[in-house]
Write a protein that holds these residues in place. Sequence first.
Motif, short mmCIF file in Angstrom:
data_model
loop_
_atom_site.label_atom_id
_atom_site.label_comp_id
_atom_site.label_asym_id
_atom_site.label_seq_id
_atom_site.Cartn_x
_atom_site.Cartn_y
_atom_site.Cartn_z
N ARG A 160 27.90 -26.65 19.18
CA ARG A 160 28.90 -25.60 19.44
C ARG A 160 28.27 -24.24 19.71
O ARG A 160 28.67 -23.54 20.65
CB ARG A 160 29.85 -25.52 18.23
N ASN A 161 27.31 -23.85 18.91
CA ASN A 161 26.70 -22.54 19.11
C ASN A 161 25.73 -22.52 20.29
O ASN A 161 25.56 -21.49 20.93
CB ASN A 161 26.01 -22.07 17.83
N SER A 162 25.11 -23.63 20.57
CA SER A 162 24.25 -23.70 21.75
C SER A 162 25.07 -23.46 23.02
O SER A 162 24.56 -22.92 24.00
CB SER A 162 23.57 -25.07 21.81
N GLN A 163 26.33 -23.82 22.98
CA GLN A 163 27.22 -23.61 24.12
C GLN A 163 27.58 -22.14 24.32
O GLN A 163 28.13 -21.76 25.36
CB GLN A 163 28.50 -24.42 23.96
N ARG A 164 27.28 -21.29 23.34
CA ARG A 164 27.71 -19.88 23.37
C ARG A 164 26.59 -18.91 23.75
O ARG A 164 26.84 -17.71 23.82
CB ARG A 164 28.26 -19.49 22.00
N VAL A 165 25.40 -19.40 24.01
CA VAL A 165 24.25 -18.49 24.14
C VAL A 165 24.31 -17.61 25.39
O VAL A 165 23.63 -16.58 25.46
CB VAL A 165 22.91 -19.25 24.09
N MET B 228 22.11 -20.41 15.56
CA MET B 228 21.25 -20.02 16.68
C MET B 228 21.01 -18.52 16.61
O MET B 228 21.76 -17.78 15.96
CB MET B 228 21.92 -20.35 18.02
N PHE B 229 19.98 -18.07 17.31
CA PHE B 229 19.72 -16.64 17.51
C PHE B 229 19.63 -16.40 19.00
O PHE B 229 18.98 -17.17 19.72
CB PHE B 229 18.42 -16.22 16.84
N VAL B 230 20.29 -15.35 19.48
CA VAL B 230 20.20 -15.01 20.89
C VAL B 230 20.08 -13.50 21.04
O VAL B 230 20.79 -12.74 20.38
CB VAL B 230 21.41 -15.55 21.69
N ALA B 231 19.15 -13.09 21.89
CA ALA B 231 19.00 -11.67 22.23
C ALA B 231 18.89 -11.57 23.75
O ALA B 231 18.23 -12.40 24.39
CB ALA B 231 17.75 -11.08 21.57
N TYR C 139 16.33 -14.37 25.08
CA TYR C 139 15.43 -14.93 24.08
C TYR C 139 16.28 -15.70 23.07
O TYR C 139 17.17 -15.12 22.43
CB TYR C 139 14.63 -13.83 23.38
N ILE C 140 16.02 -17.00 22.94
CA ILE C 140 16.88 -17.88 22.15
C ILE C 140 16.02 -18.72 21.21
O ILE C 140 14.96 -19.22 21.60
CB ILE C 140 17.68 -18.83 23.07
#
Length: 390
Positions: free
Chosen positions: A193-198, A380-383, A339-340
């Motif tokens: 689910r969160n990978s779909q939001r990056v 997840m972390f996304v920047a 950056y993920i």
Amino acid sequence: MSRQHSYLASAIKVIASHKIGEPLVHHLKRFFAADKKYGSKDRKQIASLCYNYYRIGSALKDMPISEKIVTATFLCSISYNNFLEEINPFLNTKITDSSAAKMVFLQIKNTNLFPFESELGDTIDKEKFVFSFLEQPLFFLRIRPGKETMVLEKLVDNKIDFEEITTSCIALHQGFKTEQFFVLNKEVVVQDRNSQRVFNYLQKSDLFLKKDIEVWDCCAASGGKSILLYDVLHGHVHLHASDMRANILSNLRNRFKEAGIKKYDAFTADLIQSDDLKINKKFDLIICDAPCSGSGTWARTPEQLSFFTTKKIDEYAAMQLKIATTALKHLDKKGLFFYITCSVFKKENEAIVHQLKEKFNMQVLQMEYLKGYEMKADSMFVAVLSYKVI
């Protein structure tokens, strides 16, 4: 020997023969393949006991394996349990107590379950994150564009329980046999689910409207993020995918073919060992889904928690900074750098972004943790970074 005692004995064998670093799912497959006496119900119960054992990390490490399995099953269960009723009926009387109450009863501290709390990102809720290890995350599918109605109708027609999270994201029970119902990568993609939001930031970016965007997925693995971006940008993208492993790029090519992606090139590149990649273009968007500890996914693979050491965080951080530094040299001056990671450790995330910001005179457009512990998903972390406009 009763069935429940037999399950316990088998789980002990699995754990005792499990090698450090080996994914538990692979070890279980080999274990069951070597002995055909186990039915599907047996395999499910034994696997559950093994995963429970690893879910409590280093807690009760001096306890015999058999007792730790029983105690872990108590801690990871929320309703009446047939296994506990036979093996330790007293624990079953307290099965509906809260996780916090059970921890007090067992005299276990949060740091016993997860000894790396001091390494967590600043915005991570430590208690919620630690308790999330006691529960199996959900299984998520992303529906490809144009397939929404067909996918939902097929689920309904086959009386499959599911939750519609968004028009393109559905949650199902663990063990759902996707390939029995759908064509993978063409109709649906297995993606958390969160990978779909990056790439949500792109909804407010000018790149969202641009045609033929040049994109480099510099740590592409099997291409999941590239396929997602292709869909987010409605196919108006020229994909360049690289990985240091030639064999995994073969998987990527197969997935791209299944997904109907034709305009791309894939090549091997080691961003750790080499600065000179002989890439003669600048990219509008670079995806740096960096190799990481995977700590945001450990509720799904709890054996990794048991085998991890703090030293590895620094090793990953050094590798991530090298990869990102090399990749950024190929970003267009008006481009976006994503950056993920699937890590929750500050050194792998905020600390890397800060160093990139200072070294390359960049601005941070977005930086956040996508917190899976609040939705039974991975964290997840996304920047998103860009060069400062002079």
